[in-house]
Design a protein around this motif. Structure first.
Motif, PDB file in Angstrom:
ATOM      1  N   GLU A  30     -27.317 -12.852  21.931  1.00  0.00           N
ATOM      2  CA  GLU A  30     -26.906 -11.571  22.511  1.00  0.00           C
ATOM      3  C   GLU A  30     -28.108 -10.991  23.246  1.00  0.00           C
ATOM      4  OE1 GLU A  30     -23.959 -10.380  22.507  1.00  0.00           O
ATOM      5  OE2 GLU A  30     -22.918 -10.752  20.611  1.00  0.00           O
ATOM      6  N   SER A  31     -27.839 -10.242  24.303  1.00  0.00           N
ATOM      7  CA  SER A  31     -28.938  -9.690  25.089  1.00  0.00           C
ATOM      8  C   SER A  31     -28.771  -8.168  25.180  1.00  0.00           C
ATOM      9  CB  SER A  31     -28.893 -10.327  26.481  1.00  0.00           C
ATOM     10  OG  SER A  31     -30.072 -10.114  27.154  1.00  0.00           O
ATOM     11  N   PRO A  32     -29.663  -7.397  24.533  1.00  0.00           N
ATOM     12  CA  PRO A  32     -29.481  -5.935  24.514  1.00  0.00           C
ATOM     13  C   PRO A  32     -29.712  -5.298  25.879  1.00  0.00           C
ATOM     14  CG  PRO A  32     -31.068  -6.662  22.850  1.00  0.00           C
ATOM     15  CD  PRO A  32     -30.813  -7.824  23.755  1.00  0.00           C
ATOM     16  N   MET A  33     -28.886  -4.265  26.180  1.00  0.00           N
ATOM     17  CA  MET A  33     -29.107  -3.496  27.414  1.00  0.00           C
ATOM     18  C   MET A  33     -30.197  -2.456  27.193  1.00  0.00           C
ATOM     19  SD  MET A  33     -25.604  -2.565  29.407  1.00  0.00           S
ATOM     20  CE  MET A  33     -24.549  -2.183  28.033  1.00  0.00           C
ATOM     21  N   ASN A  34     -29.987  -1.616  26.165  1.00  0.00           N
ATOM     22  CA  ASN A  34     -30.947  -0.537  25.922  1.00  0.00           C
ATOM     23  C   ASN A  34     -31.247  -0.342  24.440  1.00  0.00           C
ATOM     24  OD1 ASN A  34     -28.311   0.214  25.729  1.00  0.00           O
ATOM     25  ND2 ASN A  34     -28.556   2.222  26.657  1.00  0.00           N
ATOM     26  N   TYR A  35     -30.435  -0.962  23.579  1.00  0.00           N
ATOM     27  CA  TYR A  35     -30.772  -1.055  22.151  1.00  0.00           C
ATOM     28  C   TYR A  35     -29.915  -2.178  21.586  1.00  0.00           C
ATOM     29  CZ  TYR A  35     -26.818   2.253  22.010  1.00  0.00           C
ATOM     30  OH  TYR A  35     -25.616   2.875  22.205  1.00  0.00           O
ATOM     31  N   ALA A  36     -30.307  -2.683  20.425  1.00  0.00           N
ATOM     32  CA  ALA A  36     -29.771  -3.960  19.939  1.00  0.00           C
ATOM     33  C   ALA A  36     -28.246  -4.011  19.883  1.00  0.00           C
ATOM     34  CB  ALA A  36     -30.369  -4.271  18.572  1.00  0.00           C
ATOM     35  N   ASP A  37     -27.616  -2.903  19.468  1.00  0.00           N
ATOM     36  CA  ASP A  37     -26.156  -2.931  19.300  1.00  0.00           C
ATOM     37  C   ASP A  37     -25.399  -2.656  20.592  1.00  0.00           C
ATOM     38  OD1 ASP A  37     -26.197  -3.689  16.727  1.00  0.00           O
ATOM     39  OD2 ASP A  37     -25.799  -1.700  15.873  1.00  0.00           O
ATOM     40  N   ASN A  38     -26.111  -2.485  21.701  1.00  0.00           N
ATOM     41  CA  ASN A  38     -25.460  -2.173  22.979  1.00  0.00           C
ATOM     42  C   ASN A  38     -25.824  -3.275  23.962  1.00  0.00           C
ATOM     43  OD1 ASN A  38     -23.767  -0.378  24.295  1.00  0.00           O
ATOM     44  ND2 ASN A  38     -25.458   0.693  25.288  1.00  0.00           N
ATOM     45  N   GLY A  39     -25.060  -4.371  23.875  1.00  0.00           N
ATOM     46  CA  GLY A  39     -25.497  -5.564  24.586  1.00  0.00           C
ATOM     47  C   GLY A  39     -24.806  -5.797  25.914  1.00  0.00           C
TER      48      GLY A  39
END
Ligand code: GLY
Ligand code: MN
Length: 462
Positions: A30-39
């Protein structure tokens, strides 16, 4: 996912090609956008998909060629994860669908690889393109960051390319679904454009078609009135009467096979006389490329056939002058086409570009450094099962014109005063997807997008 026999056979062929050693294939995380749970939307690595079909993050696989073992490494979700995500198959269940009988926790991958290294065994891996996989390789194989690309396995790259470049019948079925989805995206875009709209509105509609079909886009959409910029991802302009609109967009279906098409059409319902003139020339270059397609013919010749057509036509309207062969040898024609005529396509829209163009498109042969040819991604002879795009274009790039004219370049071949009259013209590209067969080329897709002036104007008039 295909039947497990497909993946079993692909891995068997890979092991035979490698002959010995340990093959390490990393899936994507998974690749985070701005924090781990928001990918970002998860996209599995295409080579991992090709050999295992498992569309799930944070997996790695080892093919131990010497000991005839194949293991997938990954960690099952815990009940805490399942509360948020819903029920999930175990890793063992997922790998079983790929014909793999051994799944181990991620932590055991390092143990296995360190043991292999201690025994002096060769561990083959592909050049990584994601930062987290670079970090993993550092720790798994005790590599300094500077060594990672250079120590990737050319033997493995060549083995993977030799398999993935030849598309099977079941892959062609999926690619044709990708092309058909791409046709739907283009037709929707071509139908909706009106003066006063924004490029973003068109891009959104094209994206909607892909999403509504439970697909994705195969690369960021190019939807622009500035088609002279080859990869223009800006969508902030308002369309006005007299503009040309360039749409370059492709769909990716659930199996992750891609389509890639380009269209150029007027923001009005008809082309202007000047737009029609250059559009017809771009179609002639497109047809010249298609006419040059033949089994075992180097794709470089296909590219040069398109360049020859553009050169002859530019001579006919007084923008170029002199001997056609000399113009093409000099690279002066690249003023109008500073890019390549096509690229391989498959699970990646530029198929396997992460493995190196020189191996995917040139079989190791050196690439030209000349403008135009240096951007040609595919040059080698076409074999049955090769899937590729045909996308010559004609571009008027003011910055390139001004630079070359200012440097006094190509004065023997270019009528700069005539060329400058087109500095606000923009750019035109049409793109279709083809495969080579034993009996010659074949356009892919069961649907056909409008291409001729008549077809384009008919759809624009609705
Ligand atoms: N369609 C985008 C590209 O081929 O680069
Ligand atoms: Mn393309």
């Amino acid at each position: 996912m295909f039947n497990k026999q497909t993946y079993i056979q692909r891995r068997k062929t890979l092991a035979e090609k490698m002959g010995s050693g340990v093959v390490l294939l990393l899936g994507n995380d998974e690749s985070p956008m701005n924090y781990a749970d928001n990918g970002f939307h998860f996209r599995q690595d295409s080579t991992f998909l090709y050999y295992f079909g498992i569309d799930f993050p944070a997996l790695a696989a080892v093919i131990d060629v010497d000991n005839d073992r194949q293991i997938v490494f990954g960690d099952d979700y815990t009940i805490d994860d399942i509360v948020w995500m819903g029920p999930q198959p175990t890793i063992a269940e997922r790998v079983n669908e790929a014909g793999i009988h051994q799944a181990l926790p991620t932590a055991e991958l390092a143990t296995m690889l360190h043991e292999a290294l201690k025994q002096g065994r060769e561990v083959h891996y592909l050049p990584p393109y994601r930062p987290e996989n670079k970090l993993k390789l550092q720790h798994l194989l005790f590599l300094h960051p500077d060594q990672i690309a250079q120590k990737s396995s050319l033997k493995l790259i060549r083995a993977v390319v030799s398999q993935r470049e030849i598309k099977s019948a079941e892959e062609i079925v999926e690619i044709e679904k990708g092309v058909d989805l791409s046709v739907d995206m283009h037709v929707a875009g071509m139908q909706m454009v009106r003066p006063g709209m924004t490029e973003a509105q068109v891009a959104a509609r094209v994206y909607e078609i892909a999403h509504a079909a439970n697909g994705e886009i195969s690369f960021p959409i190019i939807a622009t009135i500035n088609g002279q910029t080859l990869h223009n991802h800006y969508h902030g302009n308002i369309l006005k009467s007299g503009d040309l609109f360039l749409l370059d967009a492709g769909g990716e279906v659930e199996s992750h096979y891609c389509g890639d098409l380009s269209s150029t059409f007027p923001v009005d319902t008809t082309f202007t006389a000047q737009q029609k003139l250059i559009y017809e020339m771009s179609l002639q270059a497109h047809q010249a490329a298609i006419d040059a397609l033949a089994l075992n013919i180097p794709f470089r010749n296909v590219h040069l056939a398109a360049c020859r057509s553009i050169t002859e036509n530019m001579k006919s309207i007084g923008l170029l002058k002199g001997n056609t062969d000399e113009i093409i040898a000099s690279g002066a024609h690249a003023l109008f086409m500073p890019c390549g005529t096509g690229h391989m396509m498959g699970l990646d829209v530029h198929d396997m570009e992460n493995l190196g163009e020189v191996w995917v498109g040139y079989d190791g042969e050196q690439k030209s450094t000349q403008i135009g040819l240096k951007s040609l991604r595919l040059a080698k002879p076409l074999k049955p099962g090769h899937v590729f795009t045909i996308e010559p274009g004609i571009y008027f790039i003011p910055e390139l014109m001004d630079k070359w004219q200012g440097e006094g370049k190509f004065t023997e071949f270019v009528n700069w005063a005539e060329v400058q009259k087109f500095r606000n013209f923009g750019g035109i590209r049409n793109e279709e997807d083809y495969m080579m067969t034993e009996t010659g080329p074949c356009r892919l897709g069961t649907k056909v997008k409008p291409k001729t002036v008549e077809e384009v104007e008919a759809i624009r008039k609705g």
